[in-house]
Design a protein around this motif. Structure first.
Motif, PDB file in Angstrom:
ATOM      1  N   LEU A 216      -1.343   4.425  -6.146  1.00  0.00           N
ATOM      2  CA  LEU A 216      -0.427   3.442  -5.577  1.00  0.00           C
ATOM      3  C   LEU A 216       0.747   4.103  -4.865  1.00  0.00           C
ATOM      4  CD1 LEU A 216      -0.356   0.729  -8.395  1.00  0.00           C
ATOM      5  CD2 LEU A 216      -1.489   0.598  -6.171  1.00  0.00           C
ATOM      6  N   ALA A 217       1.233   5.204  -5.427  1.00  0.00           N
ATOM      7  CA  ALA A 217       2.364   5.896  -4.800  1.00  0.00           C
ATOM      8  C   ALA A 217       1.983   6.475  -3.443  1.00  0.00           C
ATOM      9  CB  ALA A 217       2.877   6.995  -5.725  1.00  0.00           C
ATOM     10  N   GLU A 218       0.785   7.049  -3.355  1.00  0.00           N
ATOM     11  CA  GLU A 218       0.372   7.749  -2.134  1.00  0.00           C
ATOM     12  C   GLU A 218      -0.372   6.859  -1.142  1.00  0.00           C
ATOM     13  OE1 GLU A 218      -1.891  11.130  -3.340  1.00  0.00           O
ATOM     14  OE2 GLU A 218      -0.226  12.086  -4.414  1.00  0.00           O
ATOM     15  N   HIS A 219      -1.050   5.832  -1.644  1.00  0.00           N
ATOM     16  CA  HIS A 219      -1.923   5.036  -0.771  1.00  0.00           C
ATOM     17  C   HIS A 219      -1.718   3.530  -0.962  1.00  0.00           C
ATOM     18  CE1 HIS A 219      -4.065   8.768   0.075  1.00  0.00           C
ATOM     19  NE2 HIS A 219      -4.179   8.959  -1.226  1.00  0.00           N
ATOM     20  N   GLY A 220      -0.609   3.147  -1.559  1.00  0.00           N
ATOM     21  CA  GLY A 220      -0.369   1.733  -1.837  1.00  0.00           C
ATOM     22  C   GLY A 220      -0.401   0.859  -0.603  1.00  0.00           C
ATOM     23  N   ASP A 221       0.107   1.365   0.516  1.00  0.00           N
ATOM     24  CA  ASP A 221       0.116   0.566   1.741  1.00  0.00           C
ATOM     25  C   ASP A 221      -1.311   0.257   2.207  1.00  0.00           C
ATOM     26  OD1 ASP A 221       2.863   0.555   1.764  1.00  0.00           O
ATOM     27  OD2 ASP A 221       3.065   2.145   3.263  1.00  0.00           O
ATOM     28  N   ALA A 222      -2.180   1.246   2.143  1.00  0.00           N
ATOM     29  CA  ALA A 222      -3.567   1.042   2.569  1.00  0.00           C
ATOM     30  C   ALA A 222      -4.287   0.059   1.651  1.00  0.00           C
ATOM     31  CB  ALA A 222      -4.313   2.379   2.603  1.00  0.00           C
ATOM     32  N   VAL A 223      -4.073   0.191   0.347  1.00  0.00           N
ATOM     33  CA  VAL A 223      -4.710  -0.711  -0.611  1.00  0.00           C
ATOM     34  C   VAL A 223      -4.204  -2.138  -0.396  1.00  0.00           C
ATOM     35  CG1 VAL A 223      -4.992  -1.263  -3.055  1.00  0.00           C
ATOM     36  CG2 VAL A 223      -5.072   1.127  -2.305  1.00  0.00           C
ATOM     37  N   ALA A 224      -2.887  -2.293  -0.238  1.00  0.00           N
ATOM     38  CA  ALA A 224      -2.303  -3.616  -0.025  1.00  0.00           C
ATOM     39  C   ALA A 224      -2.835  -4.248   1.260  1.00  0.00           C
ATOM     40  CB  ALA A 224      -0.789  -3.519   0.014  1.00  0.00           C
ATOM     41  N   ALA A 225      -2.977  -3.459   2.305  1.00  0.00           N
ATOM     42  CA  ALA A 225      -3.483  -3.987   3.573  1.00  0.00           C
ATOM     43  C   ALA A 225      -4.908  -4.504   3.411  1.00  0.00           C
ATOM     44  CB  ALA A 225      -3.420  -2.904   4.652  1.00  0.00           C
ATOM     45  N   ASP A 226      -5.735  -3.784   2.662  1.00  0.00           N
ATOM     46  CA  ASP A 226      -7.110  -4.231   2.423  1.00  0.00           C
ATOM     47  C   ASP A 226      -7.135  -5.552   1.671  1.00  0.00           C
ATOM     48  OD1 ASP A 226      -8.375  -2.220   3.748  1.00  0.00           O
ATOM     49  OD2 ASP A 226      -9.038  -1.126   1.978  1.00  0.00           O
ATOM     50  N   LEU A 227      -6.236  -5.700   0.718  1.00  0.00           N
ATOM     51  CA  LEU A 227      -6.192  -6.910  -0.098  1.00  0.00           C
ATOM     52  C   LEU A 227      -5.456  -8.051   0.589  1.00  0.00           C
ATOM     53  CD1 LEU A 227      -5.276  -5.298  -3.539  1.00  0.00           C
ATOM     54  CD2 LEU A 227      -7.536  -5.979  -2.752  1.00  0.00           C
ATOM     55  N   ARG A 228      -4.719  -7.724   1.658  1.00  0.00           N
ATOM     56  CA  ARG A 228      -3.865  -8.680   2.361  1.00  0.00           C
ATOM     57  C   ARG A 228      -2.825  -9.278   1.404  1.00  0.00           C
ATOM     58  NH1 ARG A 228      -6.822 -12.956   5.640  1.00  0.00           N
ATOM     59  NH2 ARG A 228      -4.788 -13.021   6.670  1.00  0.00           N
ATOM     60  N   LEU A 229      -2.257  -8.386   0.598  1.00  0.00           N
ATOM     61  CA  LEU A 229      -1.183  -8.735  -0.319  1.00  0.00           C
ATOM     62  C   LEU A 229      -0.024  -7.787  -0.076  1.00  0.00           C
ATOM     63  CD1 LEU A 229      -3.175  -9.322  -3.627  1.00  0.00           C
ATOM     64  CD2 LEU A 229      -1.944 -11.068  -2.323  1.00  0.00           C
ATOM     65  N   PRO A 230       1.209  -8.180  -0.380  1.00  0.00           N
ATOM     66  CA  PRO A 230       2.356  -7.301  -0.136  1.00  0.00           C
ATOM     67  C   PRO A 230       2.336  -6.063  -1.023  1.00  0.00           C
ATOM     68  CG  PRO A 230       3.055  -9.568  -0.625  1.00  0.00           C
ATOM     69  CD  PRO A 230       1.604  -9.490  -0.922  1.00  0.00           C
ATOM     70  N   ARG A 231       2.687  -4.946  -0.453  1.00  0.00           N
ATOM     71  CA  ARG A 231       2.767  -3.710  -1.221  1.00  0.00           C
ATOM     72  C   ARG A 231       3.699  -3.851  -2.432  1.00  0.00           C
ATOM     73  NH1 ARG A 231       3.114   2.046  -0.735  1.00  0.00           N
ATOM     74  NH2 ARG A 231       3.762   2.740  -2.804  1.00  0.00           N
ATOM     75  N   PRO A 232       4.880  -4.478  -2.308  1.00  0.00           N
ATOM     76  CA  PRO A 232       5.747  -4.601  -3.493  1.00  0.00           C
ATOM     77  C   PRO A 232       5.092  -5.338  -4.652  1.00  0.00           C
ATOM     78  CG  PRO A 232       7.006  -5.029  -1.497  1.00  0.00           C
ATOM     79  CD  PRO A 232       5.567  -4.955  -1.091  1.00  0.00           C
ATOM     80  N   LEU A 233       4.193  -6.261  -4.358  1.00  0.00           N
ATOM     81  CA  LEU A 233       3.506  -6.963  -5.441  1.00  0.00           C
ATOM     82  C   LEU A 233       2.648  -5.992  -6.241  1.00  0.00           C
ATOM     83  CD1 LEU A 233       2.666  -9.514  -6.958  1.00  0.00           C
ATOM     84  CD2 LEU A 233       0.867  -9.859  -5.248  1.00  0.00           C
TER      85      LEU A 233
END
Length: 421
Positions: A216-233
């Motif tokens: 999550l620290a290194e790739h959280g933005d990519a994971v969040a984009a795939d899920l279409r959910l906000p990174r802070p969540l």
């Protein structure tokens, strides 16, 4: 070994065929039967299936038929991937719930209930015919809604395991982000079908070090984009939810989107028309790239792995599957069907121990489990009141006015598939 695919005329099937061909050492299929009532589709898919086997040097026999009893006779395992009502029914499931401001989706909410009502009686009839043909045969259910359908099969005493591609898809995604082999990634995957969270990502085995914080620290933005959910969540959860959780965590946002764009069913229907034209090309002998957009990524690998383990082959001993809870999650009934890592072998799937579940997830799981129990009751016994109770219990509905209106819409749109409608 004989395997039968019910719904073999699906445009998904070449993905499955490709897996059988590539992974023949894991699952040595000698006869593969594709059964489907749609003869025209079955001819196209069957022809491509034979060409894929030939291209990859697989000497197994592929048979196509519309005769279900002949197809399952002597089968060691039967894979279910059917869609009662076809894409036309899916189109309805995804649209009429929007009239009430509720998510229109084929596996959850009011649309998911409609699919369950259409599907459960048909699947149970197929399963009884499988049992008469070979009581020792395994049924692998990929038919949505997987949790409810698998629960129906298990409660009726069938040798069944439910399968979904969400876990294997996330495993492959995380492996790519971390730069490791997929086999080295093990997920602490917990929940119900299409209602799951990855609470740990372990390297090297089920007891390996948890690298989810690093992921999550290194790739959280990519994971969040795939899920279409906000990174802070994701940071606040400290877990990775299934992309289906967006229907719950961003319900109103999703409804707004669905009202302003073509349905997924319409997109898939057009994609299927293109795929079937491709399948009819006698020069095509591999799955086309377009199939990746159809959905079901890695389904074939998950299905081969599961079938091999159940049939005593070289399948992985630990896999994420849908099976009875049996006390694994103490806040759910023993006969709830959960989606967790399990030890899989010739006797079936036994869930592995699960760490204490955060109440944030446990509460929603308990709510949806209660809905699934009511949904299965409605599918087995019918009746408007049972449909209303299931809808009122669903967290994506929950208000009596919506439940009343959705009940009327569901029955009106599905009357031809409901014996009591």
């Amino acid at each position: 070994m004989k395997l039968t695919v019910v719904g073999g005329g699906s445009t998904y099937t070449p993905e499955l065929i490709d897996g059988f061909a590539r992974l023949r050492d894991t699952l040595p299929v000698r006869e593969l039967v594709l059964v489907d009532p749609a003869a025209d589709r079955l001819d196209l898919v069957g022809g491509l299936a034979r060409r894929i086997f030939a291209r990859q040097g697989h000497d197994g026999r592929i048979v196509t038929t519309s005769d279900l009893d002949a197809a399952v006779d002597g089968a060691d395992a039967v894979l279910l991937q059917l869609r009662v009502g076809g894409q036309a029914a899916r189109q309805q499931d995804e649209t009429w719930p929007l009239e009430c401001g509720c998510v229109g989706q084929e596996t959850t909410g009011a649309g998911g209930l409609a699919k369950a009502l259409r599907t459960v009686p048909v699947v149970l009839d197929i399963a009884e015919r499988v049992r008469r043909a070979n009581p020792d045969a395994w049924i692998i259910d990929f038919t949505n809604p997987v949790g409810i359908v698998t629960r129906a099969l298990l409660r009726a005493g069938h040798r069944a395991v439910g399968l979904c591609n969400v876990a294997i898809g996330l495993q492959r995604k995380f492996a790519g982000l971390l730069g490791v082999a997929p086999a080295d990634v093990h997920l602490d995957h917990v929940g119900l079908n299409h209602l799951t969270w990855e609470t740990a990502v372990r390297l090297g085995g089920p007891e390996g070090a948890d690298v989810l914080p690093r992921l999550l620290a290194e790739h959280g933005d990519a994971v969040a984009a795939d899920l279409r959910l906000p990174r802070p969540l994701l940071d606040r959860l400290g877990a990775v939810p299934s992309y289906y959780l967006r229907y719950y965590y961003a319900h109103d946002e999703v409804v707004g989107e669905l009202r302003t764009k073509p349905s997924r069913a319409a997109e898939v229907a057009e994609m299927e028309r293109q795929l079937l034209r491709m399948y009819g090309d006698p020069a095509l002998d591999e799955k086309p790239a377009l199939l990746a957009e159809r959905g079901g990524a890695y389904y074939s690998e998950a299905a081969v792995d599961l079938a091999a383990a159940l049939l005593g082959g070289a399948g992985s001993p630990y896999q994420v599957v849908n099976t009875f809870n049996r006390g694994t999650l103490p806040f759910l009934p023993d006969d709830a069907v959960i989606e967790v890592p399990a030890a899989v072998g010739g006797k079936g799937a036994a869930p592995l121990p699960v760490a204490d579940v955060d109440p944030l997830y446990a509460g929603l799981m308990a709510n949806v489990t209660a809905y699934e129990d009511l949904a299965l009751d409605a599918a087995l016994r019918g009746g408007r009141d049972r449909v209303f109770r299931a809808l009122l219990a669903h967290p994506l509905v929950g208000q009596y006015g919506y439940a009343e209106q959705l009940t009327d819409l569901l029955v009106a749109h599905n009357r031809e598939h409901l014996a009591w409608g």
